[in-house]
Scaffold this motif. Structure first.
Motif, PDB file in Angstrom:
ATOM      1  N   LEU A   1      46.093  20.342  -3.889  1.00 40.49           N
ATOM      2  CA  LEU A   1      45.625  21.138  -2.758  1.00 40.49           C
ATOM      3  C   LEU A   1      45.628  20.227  -1.544  1.00 40.49           C
ATOM      4  CD1 LEU A   1      44.299  23.600  -1.378  1.00 40.49           C
ATOM      5  CD2 LEU A   1      42.087  22.698  -2.155  1.00 40.49           C
ATOM      6  N   ALA A   2      46.436  20.566  -0.553  1.00 44.00           N
ATOM      7  CA  ALA A   2      46.519  19.750   0.661  1.00 44.00           C
ATOM      8  C   ALA A   2      46.034  20.565   1.848  1.00 44.00           C
ATOM      9  CB  ALA A   2      47.955  19.278   0.899  1.00 44.00           C
ATOM     10  N   ILE A   3      45.072  19.991   2.568  1.00 42.80           N
ATOM     11  CA  ILE A   3      44.565  20.607   3.793  1.00 42.80           C
ATOM     12  C   ILE A   3      45.055  19.732   4.931  1.00 42.80           C
ATOM     13  CG2 ILE A   3      42.524  21.370   5.030  1.00 42.80           C
ATOM     14  CD1 ILE A   3      41.279  21.157   1.992  1.00 42.80           C
ATOM     15  N   VAL A   4      45.873  20.316   5.802  1.00 42.32           N
ATOM     16  CA  VAL A   4      46.617  19.539   6.787  1.00 42.32           C
ATOM     17  C   VAL A   4      45.702  18.680   7.655  1.00 42.32           C
ATOM     18  CG1 VAL A   4      48.178  19.707   8.756  1.00 42.32           C
ATOM     19  CG2 VAL A   4      48.521  21.171   6.763  1.00 42.32           C
ATOM     20  N   GLU A   5      44.562  19.189   8.049  1.00 39.21           N
ATOM     21  CA  GLU A   5      43.626  18.440   8.899  1.00 39.21           C
ATOM     22  C   GLU A   5      42.220  18.754   8.417  1.00 39.21           C
ATOM     23  OE1 GLU A   5      42.932  15.772  11.821  1.00 39.21           O
ATOM     24  OE2 GLU A   5      44.910  16.696  11.900  1.00 39.21           O
ATOM     25  N   ASP A   6      41.360  17.745   8.324  1.00 32.76           N
ATOM     26  CA  ASP A   6      40.038  17.974   7.746  1.00 32.76           C
ATOM     27  C   ASP A   6      39.191  18.970   8.536  1.00 32.76           C
ATOM     28  OD1 ASP A   6      39.507  16.244   9.884  1.00 32.76           O
ATOM     29  OD2 ASP A   6      37.969  15.138   8.789  1.00 32.76           O
ATOM     30  N   GLU A   7      39.480  19.141   9.817  1.00 33.96           N
ATOM     31  CA  GLU A   7      38.745  20.143  10.594  1.00 33.96           C
ATOM     32  C   GLU A   7      38.955  21.547  10.014  1.00 33.96           C
ATOM     33  OE1 GLU A   7      39.488  19.990  14.803  1.00 33.96           O
ATOM     34  OE2 GLU A   7      39.319  17.813  14.836  1.00 33.96           O
ATOM     35  N   GLY A   8      40.114  21.781   9.432  1.00 37.03           N
ATOM     36  CA  GLY A   8      40.421  23.082   8.857  1.00 37.03           C
ATOM     37  C   GLY A   8      39.654  23.385   7.588  1.00 37.03           C
ATOM     38  N   SER A   9      38.992  22.370   7.024  1.00 31.70           N
ATOM     39  CA  SER A   9      38.241  22.589   5.787  1.00 31.70           C
ATOM     40  C   SER A   9      36.748  22.377   5.958  1.00 31.70           C
ATOM     41  CB  SER A   9      38.758  21.650   4.692  1.00 31.70           C
ATOM     42  OG  SER A   9      38.503  20.300   5.046  1.00 31.70           O
ATOM     43  N   SER A  10      36.289  22.283   7.202  1.00 27.02           N
ATOM     44  CA  SER A  10      34.871  21.966   7.427  1.00 27.02           C
ATOM     45  C   SER A  10      33.947  23.008   6.807  1.00 27.02           C
ATOM     46  CB  SER A  10      34.587  21.814   8.923  1.00 27.02           C
ATOM     47  OG  SER A  10      34.913  23.011   9.613  1.00 27.02           O
TER      48      SER A  10
ATOM     49  N   SER B   1      42.739  13.041   8.661  1.00 23.23           N
ATOM     50  CA  SER B   1      41.699  13.073   9.686  1.00 23.23           C
ATOM     51  C   SER B   1      41.996  12.040  10.760  1.00 23.23           C
ATOM     52  CB  SER B   1      40.330  12.768   9.063  1.00 23.23           C
ATOM     53  OG  SER B   1      39.328  12.802  10.056  1.00 23.23           O
ATOM     54  N   THR B   2      41.625  12.377  11.986  1.00 24.26           N
ATOM     55  CA  THR B   2      41.690  11.404  13.074  1.00 24.26           C
ATOM     56  C   THR B   2      40.314  10.802  13.331  1.00 24.26           C
ATOM     57  OG1 THR B   2      41.339  13.184  14.677  1.00 24.26           O
ATOM     58  CG2 THR B   2      43.618  12.525  14.251  1.00 24.26           C
ATOM     59  N   ARG B   3      39.301  11.294  12.623  1.00 20.45           N
ATOM     60  CA  ARG B   3      37.939  10.800  12.830  1.00 20.45           C
ATOM     61  C   ARG B   3      37.706   9.528  12.022  1.00 20.45           C
ATOM     62  NH1 ARG B   3      34.176  15.561  11.267  1.00 20.45           N
ATOM     63  NH2 ARG B   3      35.724  15.742   9.632  1.00 20.45           N
ATOM     64  N   PRO B   4      37.168   8.491  12.672  1.00 18.27           N
ATOM     65  CA  PRO B   4      36.886   7.269  11.915  1.00 18.27           C
ATOM     66  C   PRO B   4      35.743   7.463  10.924  1.00 18.27           C
ATOM     67  CG  PRO B   4      36.120   7.047  14.183  1.00 18.27           C
ATOM     68  CD  PRO B   4      36.864   8.343  14.097  1.00 18.27           C
ATOM     69  N   GLU B   5      34.829   8.380  11.235  1.00 19.35           N
ATOM     70  CA  GLU B   5      33.717   8.679  10.339  1.00 19.35           C
ATOM     71  C   GLU B   5      33.958  10.040   9.702  1.00 19.35           C
ATOM     72  OE1 GLU B   5      31.152   6.605   9.695  1.00 19.35           O
ATOM     73  OE2 GLU B   5      32.118   5.140  11.004  1.00 19.35           O
ATOM     74  N   THR B   6      34.135  10.057   8.395  1.00 12.51           N
ATOM     75  CA  THR B   6      34.337  11.319   7.695  1.00 12.51           C
ATOM     76  C   THR B   6      33.076  11.642   6.897  1.00 12.51           C
ATOM     77  OG1 THR B   6      35.362  10.146   5.851  1.00 12.51           O
ATOM     78  CG2 THR B   6      36.838  11.026   7.520  1.00 12.51           C
TER      79      THR B   6
ATOM     80  N   GLU C   1      34.099  11.478   1.326  1.00  6.00           N
ATOM     81  CA  GLU C   1      34.757  10.170   1.366  1.00  6.00           C
ATOM     82  C   GLU C   1      34.595   9.409   0.056  1.00  6.00           C
ATOM     83  OE1 GLU C   1      33.850   6.028   3.546  1.00  6.00           O
ATOM     84  OE2 GLU C   1      34.021   7.733   4.893  1.00  6.00           O
ATOM     85  N   ASN C   2      33.391   9.465  -0.537  1.00  3.46           N
ATOM     86  CA  ASN C   2      33.226   8.678  -1.750  1.00  3.46           C
ATOM     87  C   ASN C   2      33.813   9.363  -2.986  1.00  3.46           C
ATOM     88  OD1 ASN C   2      31.224  10.337  -2.910  1.00  3.46           O
ATOM     89  ND2 ASN C   2      29.573   9.152  -2.032  1.00  3.46           N
ATOM     90  N   ARG C   3      34.402  10.536  -2.807  1.00  2.97           N
ATOM     91  CA  ARG C   3      35.127  11.190  -3.899  1.00  2.97           C
ATOM     92  C   ARG C   3      36.637  10.970  -3.777  1.00  2.97           C
ATOM     93  NH1 ARG C   3      30.479  14.140  -3.227  1.00  2.97           N
ATOM     94  NH2 ARG C   3      29.646  15.218  -5.048  1.00  2.97           N
ATOM     95  N   TYR C   4      37.086  10.517  -2.617  1.00  3.42           N
ATOM     96  CA  TYR C   4      38.515  10.355  -2.346  1.00  3.42           C
ATOM     97  C   TYR C   4      38.916   8.888  -2.359  1.00  3.42           C
ATOM     98  CZ  TYR C   4      38.899  15.195  -0.549  1.00  3.42           C
ATOM     99  OH  TYR C   4      38.917  16.553  -0.407  1.00  3.42           O
ATOM    100  N   LEU C   5      40.204   8.682  -2.544  1.00  3.85           N
ATOM    101  CA  LEU C   5      40.808   7.380  -2.311  1.00  3.85           C
ATOM    102  C   LEU C   5      41.310   7.414  -0.869  1.00  3.85           C
ATOM    103  CD1 LEU C   5      41.870   4.666  -3.463  1.00  3.85           C
ATOM    104  CD2 LEU C   5      43.979   5.867  -4.025  1.00  3.85           C
ATOM    105  N   ILE C   6      40.800   6.531  -0.021  1.00  2.48           N
ATOM    106  CA  ILE C   6      41.104   6.568   1.408  1.00  2.48           C
ATOM    107  C   ILE C   6      42.301   5.668   1.714  1.00  2.48           C
ATOM    108  CG2 ILE C   6      40.195   6.175   3.733  1.00  2.48           C
ATOM    109  CD1 ILE C   6      38.684   8.348   2.201  1.00  2.48           C
ATOM    110  N   LEU C   7      43.296   6.241   2.376  1.00  4.35           N
ATOM    111  CA  LEU C   7      44.453   5.479   2.857  1.00  4.35           C
ATOM    112  C   LEU C   7      44.454   5.521   4.375  1.00  4.35           C
ATOM    113  CD1 LEU C   7      47.254   6.926   0.519  1.00  4.35           C
ATOM    114  CD2 LEU C   7      45.880   4.872   0.172  1.00  4.35           C
ATOM    115  N   SER C   8      44.945   4.486   4.985  1.00  2.00           N
ATOM    116  CA  SER C   8      45.067   4.494   6.444  1.00  2.00           C
ATOM    117  C   SER C   8      46.486   4.092   6.819  1.00  2.00           C
ATOM    118  CB  SER C   8      44.049   3.545   7.089  1.00  2.00           C
ATOM    119  OG  SER C   8      44.241   2.230   6.622  1.00  2.00           O
TER     120      SER C   8
END
Length: 201
Positions: free
Chosen positions: A46-55, A101-106, A111-118
């Motif tokens: 399941l891919a959500i293009v931008e995290d704002e779309g899943s708030s 996400s473009t937000r530095p703070e998610t 966040e602690n359920r995901y593997l974060i890539l930058s």
């Protein structure tokens, strides 16, 4: 930041997933996940293009990620005028979730359920990207794109042949991991899951 290439990274990963094994959405309401078919996301991406779309859907996304199942109790009216009843609507996982996400703070809970890539936002990386974009316009670039499609098709077909297997890691007890923060309990599971997935593939 915007234009850093987060969508390109997401799309490059998604390109390796067969079409029938992924759902890509730009936005999601808070109730949308609950009304999917029971196996509508099971063993899919399941891919959500931008995290704002899943708030609005952050809570069910968290639960689906950690519990591998959503259960919604809904009231159903009796068509004959009797007492309403409660039915359980289930959506089963596991499901791989991707978002950008473009937000530095998610959201900390996500966040602690995901593997974060930058992505690399440096000037040298911009130069490499420009060079690659220019090469795409050449004959060599056009031929490489044809080869790329063949590679992706091979990956898709190989994934369609995969069957469930248990992975035994004889070295698991020799592994170490930091333990100075509570969230590292969850991070450790992600670490082991990454090793398991790599071994499986």
């Amino acid at each position: 930041r915007s234009a850093a290439g987060k969508s390109s990274l997401l799309n490059s990963i998604l390109d390796f997933v067969p079409a029938e094994d992924k759902q890509v959405v730009t936005a999601m309401t808070g109730q949308a996940l609950y009304y999917l078919p029971e196996d509508g996301l099971q063993h899919k991406v399941l891919a959500i293009v931008e995290d704002e779309g899943s708030s609005q859907a952050s809570y069910p996304l968290k639960i689906l990620q950690s519990e591998n199942e959503l259960v919604l109790a809904v009231t159903v009216k009796d068509p004959d005028g009797g007492m309403p009843s409660t039915q359980l609507k289930r959506v089963k996982g596991p499901v791989a979730q991707f978002t950008t996400s473009t937000r530095p703070e998610t959201d900390y809970e996500l966040e602690n359920r995901y593997l974060i890539l930058s992505v690399d936002e440096g000037r040298q990386q911009t130069q490499r990207i420009h060079q690659a974009q220019r090469q795409e316009e050449t004959l060599r670039g056009l031929l490489r794109d044809i080869d790329r499609q063949d590679v992706l098709t091979t990956h898709h077909n190989a994934q369609r042949l995969l069957r469930p297997l248990r992975v035994n890691n004889p070295f698991a007890e020799a592994l170490t991991f930091p333990d100075h923060q509570l969230r590292l309990r969850r991070d450790h599971k992600k670490y082991l899951g990454l090793i398991r997935t790599t071994a499986f593939l």
